[in-house]
Structures are given as C-alpha cells and as structure tokens.
Design an enzyme around this catalytic site. Structure first.
Site, PDB file in Angstrom:
ATOM      1  N   LYS A 166      -2.369   7.785  13.341  1.00  0.00           N
ATOM      2  CA  LYS A 166      -3.816   7.619  13.453  1.00  0.00           C
ATOM      3  C   LYS A 166      -4.535   8.961  13.575  1.00  0.00           C
ATOM      4  CE  LYS A 166      -3.605   3.264  12.852  1.00  0.00           C
ATOM      5  NZ  LYS A 166      -4.093   2.690  11.575  1.00  0.00           N
TER       6      LYS A 166
ATOM      7  N   TYR B 156       2.908   5.841  16.284  1.00  0.00           N
ATOM      8  CA  TYR B 156       1.627   5.216  15.938  1.00  0.00           C
ATOM      9  C   TYR B 156       0.481   6.211  16.127  1.00  0.00           C
ATOM     10  CZ  TYR B 156      -2.270   1.909  15.951  1.00  0.00           C
ATOM     11  OH  TYR B 156      -3.450   1.263  15.671  1.00  0.00           O
TER      12      TYR B 156
ATOM     13  N   ASN C  12      -7.519  -0.470   5.125  1.00  0.00           N
ATOM     14  CA  ASN C  12      -7.339  -1.024   6.459  1.00  0.00           C
ATOM     15  C   ASN C  12      -5.896  -1.362   6.806  1.00  0.00           C
ATOM     16  OD1 ASN C  12      -8.325  -2.678   8.942  1.00  0.00           O
ATOM     17  ND2 ASN C  12      -7.131  -4.129   7.714  1.00  0.00           N
TER      18      ASN C  12
ATOM     19  N   VAL D 121       0.812  -1.219   0.000  1.00  0.00           N
ATOM     20  CA  VAL D 121       0.000   0.000   0.000  1.00  0.00           C
ATOM     21  C   VAL D 121       0.844   1.267   0.000  1.00  0.00           C
ATOM     22  CG1 VAL D 121      -1.985  -1.106   1.090  1.00  0.00           C
ATOM     23  CG2 VAL D 121      -0.250   0.004   2.523  1.00  0.00           C
TER      24      VAL D 121
ATOM     25  N   SER E 246      -7.870   4.510  14.563  1.00  0.00           N
ATOM     26  CA  SER E 246      -7.735   3.838  15.861  1.00  0.00           C
ATOM     27  C   SER E 246      -8.335   4.745  16.917  1.00  0.00           C
ATOM     28  CB  SER E 246      -6.256   3.582  16.171  1.00  0.00           C
ATOM     29  OG  SER E 246      -6.079   3.176  17.523  1.00  0.00           O
TER      30      SER E 246
ATOM     31  N   ALA F 287       0.544   9.437  16.066  1.00  0.00           N
ATOM     32  CA  ALA F 287       0.601  10.491  15.050  1.00  0.00           C
ATOM     33  C   ALA F 287      -0.014  10.024  13.734  1.00  0.00           C
ATOM     34  CB  ALA F 287       2.051  10.932  14.816  1.00  0.00           C
TER      35      ALA F 287
END
Length: 283
Positions: A160, A156, A89, A63, A143, A158
């Site tokens: 989300k 992580y 996702n 991705v 999240s 940052a």
C-alpha cells in the site's frame, strides 16, 4: 467529470467488497459498468444484481496478468471506443505474521496483485486515455496503512505504501492532461477480503475450509463508494473514508519531522503510534 451518466467505468475487484460498493454508486450516477474480477461466480452474481440499474459488462480478469489486460482493453475499445473511468481496486490482504515468517510465495503473491495489478492497469489504460484526449479519471485503491505501519503486516503495508508512491508520481506526470486521478485510502471496511485470504492459506496448507466466515468489521462499502464518486466528480486527489485515523497519521508525521530536526524517536513514541491505531473503533 461532474456528469457520469453515459460514461464507461471499469472497476477491478468489482464483484465484491469495496469494488462492488464503488460500482453500485457509479451505477446510481448513470455510468455503464465494466465489472472486472477473477471470480467468475461472484462476477456473474454482481452483474445480475446491478443489471437492473445500468448496463453491466462482466469481465473475467486476473489483474496480475499484463497480457490479459491488453486483451481486455482491445475488447472494450472495440465495444465502447475506450473507458472514461478506471478504478484500480482489486487487492488482497495477508495473515498477521512477522516478516521473517512470510514465505517467498506469499510475498510475491500479494505484490503481484496489490502493486503489479495497479501498475498493469495504468500501463494499459493511461496511454489509451492520453491518445483519446478526453476528460477521463483514474482511481487507485491504497489503504490508510499506506500512511503508517502496523507490526505483523509488513507485506500488506509495503504494497500500500507502493501504491501511494506510484499514484503520487502519476499525479505529477498527468499534470496538464485531461486525466484526473484520485487515491483512495480507506480504513477498515466490511469486505470478504480477510476471509478470502485466510481461506487461500488454509487451502495451501491442505486444511479444510472454515465452516463459516468471521463477522465483517468496518464501515459499509457503500459509504466508500459514495466518497469515491464525489472525488471523481470534483477531481479530488486524496480520498480518506475514516477521519478518525487523522490523529494516527499526525503522530507518524510528527515522528518524521523530528528526524529532520535531529530528534530521536523513542520506544514510547512507537508504542503510542500503534496504540493509537488499535484504540480506534472497528466500525
């Protein structure tokens, strides 16, 4: 999009975890699945497992690679004429460490997947969906940690927060079009994400793999998948799978509102926020 039977749904990170949970529920609703994942072995296993219930097209996709998205889209348009549901996702986690200890490589890596991966999916498929003019739907996975922060997870968190901002902006841009959009904000879900991340870091350090993965914590991914399918059917925007986190989000929002009234957050406020999260059950 009340009827999903016969629709074509592309799910990234679809070979395991939340992606596979969403794919299972879409298959149960009668959708044709395009399972996209970077892991060929897991992808083939997932496609075999789901193949009895619906048509499944395995699609190896990184991705973070914008050109790979375009190649994939051309292939899917040639076969199906387009897709009806895009589920952005695919995502990765991070090891718990202070921000100053996060390497440039790890920071860029997590952003390349969690943020750029979502953006690549949108840049590829939104114009195609607009051109078709049909009722379609997009789901972006963020999240609950895009709504409040935890120490030791700045990379992580940052990513989300970024996905939430991107998706809320896109919601405004899509107003008046037949493209629906949902923002998935799960809490702890029993997935292999954390184990995969830790194993990558072990390999980078030249260490041997762990003898066995840690026990899975959190709710079953099937519950998340069911919530996502319901959101697609009724075009719900926010999808919160863990109602127990509402009190933690409320604490953060109260802290923000105090800033507008010239109030000051205290050390006790911050400790209460972190403590409220950590006190919640893990499943």
């Amino acid at each position: 999009m009340e009827q999903l039977a016969g629709k074509v749904a592309l799910v990234t990170g679809g070979a395991s975890g939340i992606g596979l949970g969403i794919a299972r529920e879409l298959a149960a609703a009668g959708a044709t699945l395009v399972l996209a994942d970077i892991d060929r072995a897991q992808l083939d296993a997932a496609a075999d497992a789901l193949g009895d219930s619906t048509t499944v097209v395995p699609e190896v996709l990184d991705v973070s690679d914008r050109q790979a998205w375009e190649v994939s889209a051309a292939r899917l348009e040639a076969r199906f004429g387009g897709i009806d549901v895009l589920v952005n996702n695919a995502g990765v986690g991070s090891a718990k460490q202070p921000i100053e200890q996060i390497s440039e490589r790890d920071w860029n890596w997590i952003f390349s997947i969690n943020v750029h991966g979502v953006r690549n999916g949108l840049a590829t498929w939104v114009p195609r969906m607009k051109a078709r003019g049909c009722v379609t739907h997009i789901v972006n996975t963020a999240s609950i940690l895009g709504h409040f922060a935890l120490p030791g997870a700045s990379d992580y968190v940052a990513t989300k927060f970024a996905v939430i901002g991107m998706t809320e902006s896109l919601r405004l841009e899509l107003a008046g079009t037949p493209i629906g959009i949902s923002l998935l904000c799960p809490g702890l879900v029993a997935t292999p994400l954390s184990h995969t991340r830790s194993e990558r870091m072990r390999r980078d350090r030249g260490e041997a793999p762990a003898t066995e993965p840690p026990p899975a914590l959190g709710i079953d991914a099937a519950r998340v998948g069911a919530d996502v399918v319901r959101a697609i059917r009724v075009n719900a925007f926010y999808v919160f799978t863990h109602p127990e986190y509402e009190s933690v989000v409320a604490l953060r929002n109260a802290d923000i509102l105090r800033g507008f009234s010239q109030g000051e957050a205290t050390g006790e406020d911050v400790s209460m926020l972190a403590g409220a999260f950590l006190a919640l059950p893990s499943s």
